[in-house]
Scaffold this active site. Sequence first.
Site, PDB file in Angstrom:
ATOM      1  N   LYS A  13       0.843  -1.215   0.000  1.00  0.00           N
ATOM      2  CA  LYS A  13       0.000   0.000   0.000  1.00  0.00           C
ATOM      3  C   LYS A  13       0.873   1.258   0.000  1.00  0.00           C
ATOM      4  O   LYS A  13       0.652   2.174  -0.785  1.00  0.00           O
ATOM      5  CB  LYS A  13      -0.923   0.019   1.240  1.00  0.00           C
ATOM      6  CG  LYS A  13      -1.843  -1.175   1.338  1.00  0.00           C
ATOM      7  CD  LYS A  13      -2.733  -1.117   2.569  1.00  0.00           C
ATOM      8  CE  LYS A  13      -2.026  -1.244   3.894  1.00  0.00           C
ATOM      9  NZ  LYS A  13      -1.394  -2.572   4.143  1.00  0.00           N
ATOM     10  N   ARG A  88     -10.168   0.514   8.650  1.00  0.00           N
ATOM     11  CA  ARG A  88      -9.732  -0.843   8.927  1.00  0.00           C
ATOM     12  C   ARG A  88     -10.790  -1.646   9.682  1.00  0.00           C
ATOM     13  O   ARG A  88     -10.572  -2.811   9.970  1.00  0.00           O
ATOM     14  CB  ARG A  88      -8.494  -0.765   9.814  1.00  0.00           C
ATOM     15  CG  ARG A  88      -7.209  -1.110   9.109  1.00  0.00           C
ATOM     16  CD  ARG A  88      -6.107  -0.859  10.117  1.00  0.00           C
ATOM     17  NE  ARG A  88      -4.928  -1.604   9.869  1.00  0.00           N
ATOM     18  CZ  ARG A  88      -3.852  -1.094   9.260  1.00  0.00           C
ATOM     19  NH1 ARG A  88      -3.849   0.122   8.797  1.00  0.00           N
ATOM     20  NH2 ARG A  88      -2.790  -1.840   9.114  1.00  0.00           N
ATOM     21  N   ARG A 127      11.544  -5.968   5.140  1.00  0.00           N
ATOM     22  CA  ARG A 127      11.434  -4.510   4.975  1.00  0.00           C
ATOM     23  C   ARG A 127      12.354  -3.752   5.947  1.00  0.00           C
ATOM     24  O   ARG A 127      12.409  -4.065   7.130  1.00  0.00           O
ATOM     25  CB  ARG A 127       9.992  -4.069   5.215  1.00  0.00           C
ATOM     26  CG  ARG A 127       9.864  -2.533   5.283  1.00  0.00           C
ATOM     27  CD  ARG A 127       8.442  -2.055   5.286  1.00  0.00           C
ATOM     28  NE  ARG A 127       7.619  -2.745   6.263  1.00  0.00           N
ATOM     29  CZ  ARG A 127       6.301  -2.689   6.284  1.00  0.00           C
ATOM     30  NH1 ARG A 127       5.646  -2.001   5.372  1.00  0.00           N
ATOM     31  NH2 ARG A 127       5.619  -3.335   7.206  1.00  0.00           N
ATOM     32  N   ARG A 160      11.032  -1.891  11.377  1.00  0.00           N
ATOM     33  CA  ARG A 160       9.923  -1.428  12.218  1.00  0.00           C
ATOM     34  C   ARG A 160       9.754  -2.370  13.402  1.00  0.00           C
ATOM     35  O   ARG A 160       9.916  -3.582  13.250  1.00  0.00           O
ATOM     36  CB  ARG A 160       8.635  -1.420  11.391  1.00  0.00           C
ATOM     37  CG  ARG A 160       8.209  -0.042  10.965  1.00  0.00           C
ATOM     38  CD  ARG A 160       7.158  -0.059   9.903  1.00  0.00           C
ATOM     39  NE  ARG A 160       5.912  -0.729  10.247  1.00  0.00           N
ATOM     40  CZ  ARG A 160       4.848  -0.772   9.458  1.00  0.00           C
ATOM     41  NH1 ARG A 160       4.881  -0.169   8.277  1.00  0.00           N
ATOM     42  NH2 ARG A 160       3.762  -1.405   9.818  1.00  0.00           N
TER      43      ARG A 160
HETATM   44  P1  AP5 Z   1       4.858  -1.661   1.841  1.00  0.00           P
HETATM   45  O1  AP5 Z   1       4.549  -0.832   0.655  1.00  0.00           O
HETATM   46  O2  AP5 Z   1       5.626  -1.055   2.951  1.00  0.00           O
HETATM   47  O3  AP5 Z   1       3.530  -2.413   2.368  1.00  0.00           O
HETATM   48  P2  AP5 Z   1       2.234  -1.874   3.129  1.00  0.00           P
HETATM   49  O4  AP5 Z   1       1.051  -2.532   2.522  1.00  0.00           O
HETATM   50  O5  AP5 Z   1       2.249  -0.385   3.187  1.00  0.00           O
HETATM   51  O6  AP5 Z   1       2.518  -2.566   4.528  1.00  0.00           O
HETATM   52  P3  AP5 Z   1       2.361  -2.101   6.020  1.00  0.00           P
HETATM   53  O7  AP5 Z   1       3.031  -3.209   6.820  1.00  0.00           O
HETATM   54  O8  AP5 Z   1       2.891  -0.729   6.232  1.00  0.00           O
HETATM   55  O9  AP5 Z   1       0.851  -2.166   6.219  1.00  0.00           O
HETATM   56  P4  AP5 Z   1       0.082  -2.267   7.543  1.00  0.00           P
HETATM   57  O10 AP5 Z   1      -1.290  -2.121   7.069  1.00  0.00           O
HETATM   58  O11 AP5 Z   1       0.390  -3.462   8.370  1.00  0.00           O
HETATM   59  O12 AP5 Z   1       0.743  -1.102   8.408  1.00  0.00           O
HETATM   60  P5  AP5 Z   1       0.262   0.354   8.804  1.00  0.00           P
HETATM   61  O13 AP5 Z   1       1.477   1.207   8.824  1.00  0.00           O
HETATM   62  O14 AP5 Z   1      -0.918   0.790   8.026  1.00  0.00           O
HETATM   63  O15 AP5 Z   1       5.673  -2.963   1.296  1.00  0.00           O
HETATM   64  C1  AP5 Z   1       6.158  -3.947   2.189  1.00  0.00           C
HETATM   65  C2  AP5 Z   1       7.573  -4.391   1.737  1.00  0.00           C
HETATM   66  O16 AP5 Z   1       7.465  -5.098   0.503  1.00  0.00           O
HETATM   67  C3  AP5 Z   1       8.552  -3.225   1.481  1.00  0.00           C
HETATM   68  O17 AP5 Z   1       9.844  -3.605   1.888  1.00  0.00           O
HETATM   69  C4  AP5 Z   1       8.491  -3.025  -0.041  1.00  0.00           C
HETATM   70  O18 AP5 Z   1       9.714  -2.533  -0.542  1.00  0.00           O
HETATM   71  C5  AP5 Z   1       8.176  -4.435  -0.544  1.00  0.00           C
HETATM   72  N1  AP5 Z   1       7.305  -4.444  -1.716  1.00  0.00           N
HETATM   73  C6  AP5 Z   1       6.192  -3.662  -1.943  1.00  0.00           C
HETATM   74  N2  AP5 Z   1       5.606  -3.988  -3.105  1.00  0.00           N
HETATM   75  C7  AP5 Z   1       6.356  -5.009  -3.642  1.00  0.00           C
HETATM   76  C8  AP5 Z   1       6.257  -5.772  -4.849  1.00  0.00           C
HETATM   77  N3  AP5 Z   1       5.256  -5.566  -5.740  1.00  0.00           N
HETATM   78  N4  AP5 Z   1       7.188  -6.739  -5.069  1.00  0.00           N
HETATM   79  C9  AP5 Z   1       8.196  -6.966  -4.158  1.00  0.00           C
HETATM   80  N5  AP5 Z   1       8.340  -6.269  -3.021  1.00  0.00           N
HETATM   81  C10 AP5 Z   1       7.431  -5.303  -2.743  1.00  0.00           C
HETATM   82  O19 AP5 Z   1      -0.256   0.102  10.309  1.00  0.00           O
HETATM   83  C11 AP5 Z   1       0.627  -0.233  11.353  1.00  0.00           C
HETATM   84  C12 AP5 Z   1      -0.150  -0.312  12.658  1.00  0.00           C
HETATM   85  O20 AP5 Z   1      -0.724   0.969  12.981  1.00  0.00           O
HETATM   86  C13 AP5 Z   1      -1.347  -1.278  12.699  1.00  0.00           C
HETATM   87  O21 AP5 Z   1      -0.960  -2.607  12.985  1.00  0.00           O
HETATM   88  C14 AP5 Z   1      -2.210  -0.655  13.796  1.00  0.00           C
HETATM   89  O22 AP5 Z   1      -1.718  -0.972  15.080  1.00  0.00           O
HETATM   90  C15 AP5 Z   1      -2.009   0.844  13.564  1.00  0.00           C
HETATM   91  N6  AP5 Z   1      -3.032   1.403  12.633  1.00  0.00           N
HETATM   92  C16 AP5 Z   1      -2.800   1.970  11.410  1.00  0.00           C
HETATM   93  N7  AP5 Z   1      -3.951   2.347  10.842  1.00  0.00           N
HETATM   94  C17 AP5 Z   1      -4.945   2.012  11.721  1.00  0.00           C
HETATM   95  C18 AP5 Z   1      -6.364   2.111  11.685  1.00  0.00           C
HETATM   96  N8  AP5 Z   1      -7.016   2.639  10.637  1.00  0.00           N
HETATM   97  N9  AP5 Z   1      -7.060   1.666  12.758  1.00  0.00           N
HETATM   98  C19 AP5 Z   1      -6.436   1.147  13.836  1.00  0.00           C
HETATM   99  N10 AP5 Z   1      -5.104   0.988  13.924  1.00  0.00           N
HETATM  100  C20 AP5 Z   1      -4.352   1.417  12.859  1.00  0.00           C
END
Ligand code: AP5
Length: 215
Positions: A13, A88, A127, A160
Amino acid sequence: MNIIIMGPPGAGKGTQADFIKAAFPIPHISTGDMFREAVANGTELGKEAKKYMDGGQLVPDEVTIGIVKERLAQPDCKEGFLLDGFPRTTVQAEALAQVLADMGRKVEAAINVAVPDEVLIERITGRVSCSNCKTVYHTKFKPPAQAGKCDKCGGELVQRSDDTGETVRKRLVVYAAQTKPLLEYYEKQGVLHDINGNRDTREVFADIKRLLENL
Ligand code: AP5
Ligand code: ZN
C-alpha cells in the site's frame, strides 16, 4: 479524487501510494505513518498507539477516527485524498462515510492490493526503512546500494518494531478478522477494484494508474 488503498500488511500500500502521489496531485494520508510519527515524537497519542501497534492490534476506533477527521478537514484535502490503512474496521468505514457525506462527498474508489499470505510474510520481514527520510527498502526485493544505508540521504536503515515474528502473524490475523470484511462493504457500494499485487511494483502501478485515469 477520493480514494482508499486497501490490502493486508505488506501488500504494498505504502509503495503504491508513493507512485500515486507522484502521478496525481492528492495528499497521501497513512494512519500507520501518522501513528509512527507520534511515537517518534513521544506525544500522548504516540504513547497510546505504540501499545497496540507493538502487539499487532488495532488502535481503538475513536482515537483513529479522530485523527483522520481532523486531517480530512485540512485545506489540502479539498480536491481529494488517498487514504492508506484507513478504514480498517466497519465502524471506521461508517464514520468515514458520514464525514464525507457531511462534506457532500463519497469514496470514489477502494483499491484492494491482493497478495498471498506467504509472500506478505517475506515482504514484511525483509522490509527496512531510513531512520532519517523514511524511504522504504527491502533487503531482497529493493535493496539499497550499500547494505544498511539509505541511497537518498545515507541515513541508517532500521526495521519497524512491529515487523518481527509473532507480531507479523498477529497483524495478519487481525487483518483477516477485522479489515477483510470491508472488501464486501465497498463491493456492495460498487467502488471496489481488486488489483493483483503479486507482481513487479511498476506493473501493479500501471493497473492502478489506468483505473484512476478512468474514474
Ligand atoms: P509496503 O509498501 O511497505 O507495504 P504496506 O502494505 O504499506 O505494509 P504495512 O506493513 O505498512 O501495512 P500495515 O497495514 O500493516 O501497516 P500500517 O502502517 O498501516 O511494502 C512492504 C515491503 O514489501 C517493502 O519492503 C516493499 O519494498 C516491498 N514491496 C512492496 N511492493 C512489492 C512488490 N510488488 N514486489 C516486491 N516487493 C514489494 O499500520 C501499522 C499499525 O498501525 C497497525 O498494525 C495498527 O496498530 C495501527 N493502525 C494503522 N492504521 C490504523 C487504523 N485505521 N485503525 C487502527 N489501527 C491502525
Ligand atoms: Zn534516507
